[in-house]
Design a protein around this motif. Structure first.
Motif, PDB file in Angstrom:
ATOM      1  N   PRO A 148       0.803  -1.235   0.000  1.00 52.12           N
ATOM      2  CA  PRO A 148       0.000   0.000   0.000  1.00 52.12           C
ATOM      3  C   PRO A 148       0.832   1.279   0.000  1.00 52.12           C
ATOM      4  CG  PRO A 148      -0.873  -1.591   1.576  1.00 52.12           C
ATOM      5  CD  PRO A 148       0.435  -2.138   1.109  1.00 52.12           C
ATOM      6  N   LEU A 149       2.091   1.187   0.434  1.00 49.25           N
ATOM      7  CA  LEU A 149       2.945   2.384   0.490  1.00 49.25           C
ATOM      8  C   LEU A 149       3.907   2.470  -0.685  1.00 49.25           C
ATOM      9  CD1 LEU A 149       3.943   2.431   4.279  1.00 49.25           C
ATOM     10  CD2 LEU A 149       2.337   3.955   3.130  1.00 49.25           C
ATOM     11  N   ALA A 150       3.875   1.486  -1.578  1.00 52.41           N
ATOM     12  CA  ALA A 150       4.862   1.436  -2.656  1.00 52.41           C
ATOM     13  C   ALA A 150       4.795   2.664  -3.555  1.00 52.41           C
ATOM     14  CB  ALA A 150       4.671   0.166  -3.470  1.00 52.41           C
ATOM     15  N   GLY A 151       3.587   3.098  -3.903  1.00 55.14           N
ATOM     16  CA  GLY A 151       3.444   4.264  -4.773  1.00 55.14           C
ATOM     17  C   GLY A 151       4.010   5.518  -4.144  1.00 55.14           C
ATOM     18  N   GLU A 152       3.722   5.716  -2.864  1.00 52.70           N
ATOM     19  CA  GLU A 152       4.246   6.894  -2.173  1.00 52.70           C
ATOM     20  C   GLU A 152       5.761   6.810  -2.036  1.00 52.70           C
ATOM     21  OE1 GLU A 152       4.307  10.568  -0.511  1.00 52.70           O
ATOM     22  OE2 GLU A 152       2.601   9.553  -1.455  1.00 52.70           O
ATOM     23  N   ALA A 153       6.282   5.610  -1.800  1.00 54.07           N
ATOM     24  CA  ALA A 153       7.728   5.442  -1.682  1.00 54.07           C
ATOM     25  C   ALA A 153       8.428   5.780  -2.997  1.00 54.07           C
ATOM     26  CB  ALA A 153       8.054   4.014  -1.259  1.00 54.07           C
ATOM     27  N   ASP A 154       7.818   5.393  -4.119  1.00 54.62           N
ATOM     28  CA  ASP A 154       8.406   5.728  -5.419  1.00 54.62           C
ATOM     29  C   ASP A 154       8.433   7.245  -5.630  1.00 54.62           C
ATOM     30  OD1 ASP A 154       9.022   3.144  -6.274  1.00 54.62           O
ATOM     31  OD2 ASP A 154       7.010   2.801  -7.040  1.00 54.62           O
ATOM     32  N   LYS A 155       7.395   7.936  -5.173  1.00 58.15           N
ATOM     33  CA  LYS A 155       7.374   9.398  -5.291  1.00 58.15           C
ATOM     34  C   LYS A 155       8.482  10.033  -4.458  1.00 58.15           C
ATOM     35  CE  LYS A 155       2.387   9.748  -6.169  1.00 58.15           C
ATOM     36  NZ  LYS A 155       1.093  10.246  -5.639  1.00 58.15           N
ATOM     37  N   ARG A 156       8.715   9.482  -3.261  1.00 61.04           N
ATOM     38  CA  ARG A 156       9.781  10.011  -2.415  1.00 61.04           C
ATOM     39  C   ARG A 156      11.147   9.740  -3.042  1.00 61.04           C
ATOM     40  NH1 ARG A 156       8.034  11.418   2.719  1.00 61.04           N
ATOM     41  NH2 ARG A 156       5.779  11.730   2.623  1.00 61.04           N
ATOM     42  N   MET A 157      11.278   8.584  -3.670  1.00 60.60           N
ATOM     43  CA  MET A 157      12.526   8.286  -4.366  1.00 60.60           C
ATOM     44  C   MET A 157      12.776   9.287  -5.489  1.00 60.60           C
ATOM     45  SD  MET A 157      13.371   6.632  -7.527  1.00 60.60           S
ATOM     46  CE  MET A 157      12.085   5.429  -7.803  1.00 60.60           C
ATOM     47  N   ALA A 158      11.736   9.578  -6.273  1.00 58.02           N
ATOM     48  CA  ALA A 158      11.867  10.554  -7.359  1.00 58.02           C
ATOM     49  C   ALA A 158      12.199  11.931  -6.801  1.00 58.02           C
ATOM     50  CB  ALA A 158      10.573  10.603  -8.162  1.00 58.02           C
ATOM     51  N   GLN A 159      11.594  12.311  -5.695  1.00 59.77           N
ATOM     52  CA  GLN A 159      11.886  13.606  -5.079  1.00 59.77           C
ATOM     53  C   GLN A 159      13.343  13.681  -4.646  1.00 59.77           C
ATOM     54  OE1 GLN A 159       9.478  14.436  -1.625  1.00 59.77           O
ATOM     55  NE2 GLN A 159      10.253  16.519  -1.400  1.00 59.77           N
ATOM     56  N   GLY A 160      13.841  12.597  -4.063  1.00 62.32           N
ATOM     57  CA  GLY A 160      15.242  12.574  -3.657  1.00 62.32           C
ATOM     58  C   GLY A 160      16.189  12.700  -4.835  1.00 62.32           C
ATOM     59  N   LEU A 161      15.880  12.013  -5.935  1.00 63.38           N
ATOM     60  CA  LEU A 161      16.734  12.109  -7.122  1.00 63.38           C
ATOM     61  C   LEU A 161      16.756  13.528  -7.672  1.00 63.38           C
ATOM     62  CD1 LEU A 161      15.788   8.784  -8.982  1.00 63.38           C
ATOM     63  CD2 LEU A 161      17.873   9.280  -7.686  1.00 63.38           C
ATOM     64  N   GLU A 162      15.628  14.219  -7.563  1.00 61.94           N
ATOM     65  CA  GLU A 162      15.565  15.600  -8.042  1.00 61.94           C
ATOM     66  C   GLU A 162      16.397  16.530  -7.177  1.00 61.94           C
ATOM     67  OE1 GLU A 162      12.176  18.885  -9.365  1.00 61.94           O
ATOM     68  OE2 GLU A 162      11.598  17.022  -8.383  1.00 61.94           O
ATOM     69  N   GLU A 163      16.598  16.148  -5.910  1.00 66.54           N
ATOM     70  CA  GLU A 163      17.307  17.015  -4.963  1.00 66.54           C
ATOM     71  C   GLU A 163      18.799  16.702  -4.865  1.00 66.54           C
ATOM     72  OE1 GLU A 163      13.512  17.566  -1.887  1.00 66.54           O
ATOM     73  OE2 GLU A 163      15.003  15.997  -1.557  1.00 66.54           O
ATOM     74  N   ARG A 164      19.279  15.787  -5.700  1.00 64.52           N
ATOM     75  CA  ARG A 164      20.684  15.370  -5.576  1.00 64.52           C
ATOM     76  C   ARG A 164      21.665  16.517  -5.739  1.00 64.52           C
ATOM     77  NH1 ARG A 164      21.094  10.763  -9.973  1.00 64.52           N
ATOM     78  NH2 ARG A 164      19.637  12.197 -10.997  1.00 64.52           N
ATOM     79  N   ALA A 165      21.342  17.465  -6.610  1.00 60.87           N
ATOM     80  CA  ALA A 165      22.293  18.545  -6.904  1.00 60.87           C
ATOM     81  C   ALA A 165      22.231  19.675  -5.894  1.00 60.87           C
ATOM     82  CB  ALA A 165      22.026  19.102  -8.302  1.00 60.87           C
ATOM     83  N   ASP A 166      21.265  19.623  -4.969  1.00 60.15           N
ATOM     84  CA  ASP A 166      21.097  20.725  -4.030  1.00 60.15           C
ATOM     85  C   ASP A 166      22.061  20.595  -2.871  1.00 60.15           C
ATOM     86  OD1 ASP A 166      19.099  21.706  -5.569  1.00 60.15           O
ATOM     87  OD2 ASP A 166      17.454  20.945  -4.334  1.00 60.15           O
ATOM     88  N   GLY A 167      22.919  21.603  -2.694  1.00 62.89           N
ATOM     89  CA  GLY A 167      23.785  21.642  -1.527  1.00 62.89           C
ATOM     90  C   GLY A 167      23.111  22.372  -0.392  1.00 62.89           C
ATOM     91  N   LEU A 168      23.768  22.376   0.754  1.00 59.76           N
ATOM     92  CA  LEU A 168      23.222  23.079   1.907  1.00 59.76           C
ATOM     93  C   LEU A 168      23.470  24.570   1.764  1.00 59.76           C
ATOM     94  CD1 LEU A 168      24.423  20.718   4.771  1.00 59.76           C
ATOM     95  CD2 LEU A 168      22.152  20.824   3.741  1.00 59.76           C
ATOM     96  N   THR A 169      22.535  25.357   2.244  1.00 58.97           N
ATOM     97  CA  THR A 169      22.709  26.810   2.229  1.00 58.97           C
ATOM     98  C   THR A 169      23.436  27.245   3.501  1.00 58.97           C
ATOM     99  OG1 THR A 169      20.565  27.103   3.306  1.00 58.97           O
ATOM    100  CG2 THR A 169      20.612  27.140   0.903  1.00 58.97           C
ATOM    101  N   GLY A 170      24.041  28.403   3.445  1.00 58.85           N
ATOM    102  CA  GLY A 170      24.729  28.914   4.620  1.00 58.85           C
ATOM    103  C   GLY A 170      23.745  29.409   5.667  1.00 58.85           C
ATOM    104  N   LEU A 171      24.241  29.641   6.864  1.00 56.65           N
ATOM    105  CA  LEU A 171      23.395  30.159   7.932  1.00 56.65           C
ATOM    106  C   LEU A 171      23.100  31.627   7.671  1.00 56.65           C
ATOM    107  CD1 LEU A 171      25.067  28.540  11.064  1.00 56.65           C
ATOM    108  CD2 LEU A 171      22.943  27.855   9.960  1.00 56.65           C
ATOM    109  N   GLY A 172      21.839  32.002   7.765  1.00 56.50           N
ATOM    110  CA  GLY A 172      21.453  33.381   7.506  1.00 56.50           C
ATOM    111  C   GLY A 172      21.384  34.196   8.777  1.00 56.50           C
TER     112      GLY A 172
END
Length: 616
Positions: free
Chosen positions: A236-260
């Protein structure tokens, strides 16, 4: 200089020389009503490490009738190096939750405990219900070795009391995530298919976050761990897990921002203080395991938009070739062909350019031609975008605004576009003056001359001119009364694409509802000279891509592998991060000048009366 503050009429107290006191006197000093003396007594105990006072301090810590003295005893035992395993286990069962919480904290500060103490902390995590103790357990579990910390996190994820404290779910995930890099195998072991964690809300939440975290890591080890975890996710959670996987792949290039600055200077900003500091991360290609997982799902349903998008984005074998085949199939609906061309444009390489040229030139439906034009915009050099300029006079009206944005981003094509206007092949009135502001970044005399010839002066006025304009507007406003109802319609047309007022409008410019709208001078200054003061959150960016195209606007979203940039009309353009060569802060507001000059005096009064009103 202030040396002492005390209540009026208070009796003077004689100073106590803490260092000269005996150890027994130090114990008595813990009960002093002035907490400062109790603190100094503990400092002296820590220096002496006198074991003879530890039994008395332990008795104090065992008290059930006085929380303050129980805590003073516990802290003093720890300061005197008397917090042994047996006493620590005893304190973990103390009736007062604050004593239990502090015991967990003091043990966690050591970063390493014995097996018996670790088991006792795990047992406490299983039976504890107090939110303060649970939050401390989460904080300490990330500081302890994974063999002890992860079972504690596992117990916390099975709690039903998470909703009682909004911090606890965040702290629980924080505790789990700390151990992902160092002991991935043990972390994954918590989420076996038959694990009770999948049956609790917090366990499911953390499991899905873990899928995203592993995919976003961008390493082959992370990809393989993600695949193993996906195999353990219940159906029942497989579809949502695949969406989270896709979201993570999209965020691979994002580094951390500095403290503001924590929002301290968000009201105003300057280009010097707000230079963008973006950090990019490189990432590995997909592992065979994760690529195989995506390919299997895509091949099972190639028409599925989610899996098609992911397959093309991740370069799954055969996905790009399949997309090209569908784009070329004229028997398919135009919308479907356009979607596949969009995927190639977003996630393809420069070899997609000939496909864009081909489908833009041919008699394709508007949807397909629109995406072909976007391919030219992303990968094309000025010589490639010349086909857009040549086709512009006969281009569908729905495509012309975007075509102008693309060609105005390059000096050569911008000049060719204005030459069409000069030759009367394109009517000047069909081009919004606001769009022409982007041409100023090219600093080309020929462009400036053509703009002045056909549209007049559109550059920023001098300070003297702006003051004169404000005086003229004030005179117009004094000449009559405004009609708020008519002003509301003008607001929707002139301002609502970006600004919000009374809960209605856009979000890419400041919400006007709580601003100083009643101050007419301040209101006119912000409209006549919008670049004078720009709030930090609304500083525009100038982006130059690897193809030489210039995009100016407000970056409204940096998540994933694209930047979303809003222009002065509130329309959003997506720019792939991989294409960005230069990004700098602009000292010019996204809001154009001379907005009010196109209004008749009565319209000006109507708009201002609505802006200064109390109700929509």
């Amino acid at each position: 200089r202030i040396y002492r503050v005390q209540a009026a009429g208070a009796a003077a107290t004689r100073p106590i020389d803490v260092v000269s006191l005996s150890s027994d006197k130090l114990v008595q000093l813990l009960a002093h009503p002035n907490g400062w003396y109790a603190d100094r007594a503990r400092v002296e105990m820590a220096r002496r490490r006198d074991k003879t006072i530890v039994p008395g301090l332990k008795a104090m810590a065992r008290r059930r009738d006085d929380r303050r003295m129980a805590l003073q005893g516990l802290w003093a035992v720890n300061a005197s190096a008397g917090l042994d395993d047996e006493f620590a286990v005893e304190m973990l069962s103390h009736s007062d939750p604050r004593v239990r919480s502090w015991t967990v904290r003091l043990l966690g500060d050591r970063r390493r405990v014995s097996g018996s103490v670790g088991s006792a902390i795990g047992d406490l995590a299983g039976r504890e219900t107090d939110p303060v103790v649970l939050v401390q357990l989460a904080a300490s579990s990330r500081r302890l070795p994974s063999a002890i910390g992860l079972p504690i996190a596992g117990q916390l994820m099975q709690k039903t009391a998470q909703a009682k404290d909004p911090r606890l779910p965040l702290m629980t995930w924080w505790a789990l995530e700390e151990h992902v890099a160092g002991d991935r195998k043990r972390v994954l072991g918590l989420f076996r298919k038959d694990s009770p964690l999948w049956r609790t809300a917090e366990g499911r939440r953390c499991g899905l976050l873990l899928v995203r975290r592993l995919a976003a890591e961008g390493t082959r080890a992370g990809y393989e761990a993600c695949v193993r975890l996906l195999a353990e996710v219940p159906g029942p959670l497989a579809g949502e897990a695949d969406k989270r996987m896709a979201q993570g792949l999209e965020e691979r290039a994002d580094g951390l921002t500095g403290l503001g600055t924590g929002g301290l200077f968000n009201r105003f900003g300057t280009t010097e203080a707000s230079a963008l500091k973006r950090k990019k991360r490189s990432f590995d290609e997909l592992s065979s395991g994760l690529a195989g997982h995506i390919r299997k799902r895509w091949e099972a349903d190639r028409d599925n938009g989610f899996w098609s998008d992911l397959a093309v984005r991740c370069g799954v074998e055969g996905a790009h070739r399949y997309a090209r085949t569908w784009v070329a199939d004229r028997q398919l609906p135009a919308a479907k062909r356009a979607r596949w061309l969009r995927l190639l444009r977003q996630y393809g390489e420069a070899d997609v350019l000939p496909l864009g040229v081909k489908h833009f030139r041919s008699g394709e439906p508007t949807e397909v031609r629109s995406q072909a034009m976007e391919v030219l915009g992303r990968f094309g050099k000025p010589r490639d975008l010349a086909v857009i300029v040549a086709a512009y006079p006969k281009l569908a009206k729905s495509l012309q605004p975007r075509a102008r944005q693309l060609v105005f981003g390059h000096l050569e094509t911008a000049r060719a576009m204005l030459e069409l206007v000069d030759r009367k092949q394109v009517q000047a009135k069909t081009i919004d003056v606001v769009e022409l502001r982007a041409l100023a970044s090219h600093k080309d005399p020929r462009l400036t001359a053509l703009v002045k010839k056909h549209w007049g002066r559109i550059s920023a006025g001098t300070a003297e001119e702006k003051l004169a304009t404000m005086r003229r507007f004030r005179n117009d406003l004094r000449a009559g009364r405004g009609r708020p109802a008519a002003g509301r319609e003008l607001f929707k047309k002139q301002c609502a694409a970006c600004h919000k007022l009374f809960g209605q409008g856009g979000k890419i410019a400041p919400d006007l509802t709580m601003t100083s709208r009643k101050d007419l001078d301040a209101l006119l200054v912000n409209i006549v000279d919008p670049s004078a003061v720009i709030r930090r959150d609304f500083l525009a960016s100038v982006i130059v891509t690897t193809s030489g195209r210039t995009v100016t606007g407000l970056v409204v979203d940096r998540k994933g592998d694209h930047l979303a940039v809003a222009d002065s009309k509130g329309k959003t353009i997506r720019v792939p991060k991989a294409d960005i060569e230069v990004e700098r802060v602009s000292d010019v507001s996204v809001m154009p000048e001379r907005l009010l000059e196109q209004l008749a005096p009565q319209q000006l009064r109507d708009l201002i009366s609505y802006l200064q009103g109390n109700a929509p």
